[in-house]
Design a protein around this motif. Structure first.
Motif, PDB file in Angstrom:
ATOM      1  N   ASN A 160      45.797  39.754  49.714  1.00  0.00           N
ATOM      2  CA  ASN A 160      45.191  40.991  48.846  1.00  0.00           C
ATOM      3  C   ASN A 160      44.652  41.873  49.734  1.00  0.00           C
ATOM      4  OD1 ASN A 160      44.670  39.255  45.724  1.00  0.00           O
ATOM      5  ND2 ASN A 160      46.503  39.555  46.828  1.00  0.00           N
ATOM      6  N   LEU A 165      44.040  42.193  42.826  1.00  0.00           N
ATOM      7  CA  LEU A 165      45.322  42.533  42.411  1.00  0.00           C
ATOM      8  C   LEU A 165      45.573  41.401  41.123  1.00  0.00           C
ATOM      9  CD1 LEU A 165      47.438  42.882  45.555  1.00  0.00           C
ATOM     10  CD2 LEU A 165      46.547  44.686  44.077  1.00  0.00           C
ATOM     11  N   THR A 192      50.902  40.572  47.488  1.00  0.00           N
ATOM     12  CA  THR A 192      50.522  39.646  46.738  1.00  0.00           C
ATOM     13  C   THR A 192      51.454  38.461  47.411  1.00  0.00           C
ATOM     14  OG1 THR A 192      52.856  39.862  45.405  1.00  0.00           O
ATOM     15  CG2 THR A 192      50.667  40.636  44.742  1.00  0.00           C
ATOM     16  N   THR A 229      44.288  36.550  38.391  1.00  0.00           N
ATOM     17  CA  THR A 229      44.493  37.005  39.837  1.00  0.00           C
ATOM     18  C   THR A 229      45.045  35.762  40.580  1.00  0.00           C
ATOM     19  OG1 THR A 229      42.207  36.605  40.160  1.00  0.00           O
ATOM     20  CG2 THR A 229      42.386  38.783  39.631  1.00  0.00           C
TER      21      THR A 229
END
Length: 560
Positions: A160, A165, A192, A229
């Motif tokens: 990330n 994210l 990702t 996450t």
């Protein structure tokens, strides 16, 4: 913004235009167009998650990340001046002293939040989540910290590059409606780890969205995706990139259990309590008897939360059919993200996630309901006996759960890879009390065909006002206590001291355990049964006349 100028000139609303097929045809890369169904799902993601606004938020956050990197670089290269050494801490202490009491915590304030000024800062925030602490001096579920320094969990995803994210970003990426920013230096671009550039992964996520939309309220989907996450973890040597809420102590505890004893780590039981010498011969997920796993074998995970156990079984025992049953829709959604982002296309064919709880009725009544609370701070503790005063209105969710029979779930979830009616090889029961629904409702032949049952019973932890009837408890305990792990670890089994226990099967890599084949509960449990009658009286094991409290349509209980 996804409609053409020509269509907008018609004066129809966006909704009307989309109904007429006026939505944008989404193209992946240079020339790969999504199919009609996938395109429709992608447009729904864009609209529901407001991916355009999310793009703007992402760009602002990236500028903040870059500014921080620049400040860190300047700090490292320059002279920190008056803040060198401990001067900043000294200044903070002086300021706290000016405020009052030298910065010492206000005892009344600390007491209100269940803490004391003498604590070391690592006290569990929620004793009600740590069930093993609720009713005595047994070690808590998720408050174990002995091996944290050497083996940490809750790690951020390094790909990330400092951006937070969430799963909202993941689905917007799958819909080709979000562009991640580029790095301005030699460091990698943020991304990702879930390979969204793989068309198979993208397609799986789009179909997952469609499935979630058909089974979950939009508000629950939105709230769940905002909380989740990506984290870089390991499952017994298998690198995984798991999606779960930040600070989810339940998942961190589950990782300790699944990595138990691996490469020098501490050994844990199935409820995250450190195992002592008397528990060395328990069945554990990584050392199951070879005759119960592999091709044409069925592993049923009841209360599968975020899918970690199901994933480990898939890694360790290729070809095993896994049915992953989870009642809480947020956990079901997250586990499906984890499966699609960490398992290969071939592995996904053997794992079958089902959203639903296990009901109390037999196969003639397949639909009922129960209310439960899902907590992002402990996703492994979804249940219907929660303390109302501990409910966090900002993030916790009260859910209405559909209850079904195990028979109907297995009929749905075991398609072509297993014949219908294949017996369960391994049944994992870690479902916050659903054993009192599942076990008594099973036909005797079906129950006796199960190879091994793992998990635990929860009678001692359920508040009296929410306990099922003592008759239901007795039927449940008498059955599960014929299986070795329950007889070894569950005090409820001491109610049947002469009950025969199934011989402990061994894996191909372990020697015989030394337990006689004709062992009874008393012989297997040993000192666990000391003081049983007092415990039975205190926990009202034989005193609950009916199921009224158990079936009450409330997710909360007064702890007594």
């Amino acid at each position: 913004p996804r409609l053409s100028t020509a269509l907008r000139k018609t004066g129809l609303s966006d909704e009307a235009l989309l109904r007429r097929g006026g939505g944008k045809r989404i193209t992946i890369g240079k020339n790969i167009q999504l199919g009609a169904e996938e395109n429709a799902v992608a447009l729904d993601i864009i609209s529901t998650l407001n991916c355009d606004a999310l793009q703007e938020e992402l760009e602002r956050e990236w500028h903040t990340v870059l500014d921080k990197k620049k400040q860190d670089a300047e700090w490292a290269a320059g002279d920190p001046g008056e803040y060198a050494g401990g001067m900043a801490d000294d200044f903070a202490g002086e300021l706290a002293g000016e405020v009052g009491d030298g910065g010492a915590p206000d005892p009344d304030f600390m007491e209100d939040f269940g803490a004391t000024a003498s604590g070391d800062g690592d006290e569990p925030q929620d004793d009600f989540v740590n069930r093993r602490r609720l009713y005595g001096n047994i070690d808590d579920d998720i408050g174990i910290t002995e091996d944290f320094d050497q083996f940490s969990y809750g790690n951020s995803e390094p790909d990330n590059q400092g951006l937070k994210l969430t799963a909202r970003h993941l689905f917007c990426l799958a819909a080709e409606a979000l562009t991640l920013p580029k790095s301005t230096d030699s460091s990698p671009d943020p991304s990702t780890h879930c390979d969204i550039n793989s068309f198979d992964v993208r397609e799986e996520l789009l179909f997952l969205w469609s499935s979630a939309r058909s089974q979950m309220p939009e508000e629950v989907i939105q709230k769940t995706l905002r909380l989740v996450t990506e984290h870089k973890e390991t499952l017994r040597g298998h690198e995984v990139h798991l999606w779960y809420p930040d600070g989810d102590q339940g998942t961190e505890g589950m990782l300790r259990v699944l990595n138990s004893g691996f490469e020098g780590r501490q050994t844990y039981n199935f409820d995250s309590e450190p195992a002592d010498g008397s528990h060395e011969d328990l069945y554990r997920f990584h050392d199951l008897p070879s005759k119960l796993v592999g091709n044409n074998k069925l592993f049923v995970d009841v209360g599968s939360t975020l899918g970690l156990t199901s994933m480990l079984i898939t890694f360790l025992y290729p070809g095993t059919t896994v049915v992953s049953i989870e009642p809480a829709s947020p956990s079901w959604l997250i586990q499906n993200i984890n499966f699609r982002c960490n398992l290969s296309h071939n592995q996904l064919q053997f794992i079958h996630p089902v959203l639903g709880g296990i009901g109390t009725k037999h196969h003639d009544d397949n639909d009922s309901m129960m209310k439960m609370v899902w907590r992002p701070s402990s996703t492994t503790a979804t249940r219907n006996w929660n303390p109302e005063k501990q409910f966090d209105f900002a993030v916790d969710m009260e859910l209405v759960v559909r209850l079904r029979t195990l028979r109907s779930i297995l009929a749905e979830a075991t398609p072509e890879d297993l014949p219908l009616g294949t017996p369960i090889s391994v049944l994992n029961l870690d479902c916050e009390g659903c054993e009192y629904n599942l076990i008594p409702s099973m036909h005797e032949t079906s129950f006796n065909s199960i190879g091994v049952i793992l998990g635990r019973t929860n009678w001692g932890y359920i508040p009296t006002i929410k306990k099922p009837s003592s008759e239901r408890a007795r039927d449940t305990h008498k059955r599960v206590c014929t299986h070795y792990n329950f007889a070894k670890r569950c005090k409820e089994c001491c109610d049947f001291p002469s009950l025969p226990v199934k011989p402990r099967l061994t894996s191909s890599s372990k020697a015989e355990s030394g337990i006689p084949e004709e062992a009874t509960v008393a012989e297997v449990a040993g000192s666990l049964c000391n003081g049983f009658e007092e415990w039975a009286h205190t926990s009202k094991l034989r005193d609950i006349p009916d199921d009224y409290g158990w079936n009450e349509m409330s997710a909360f209980a007064a702890f007594d």
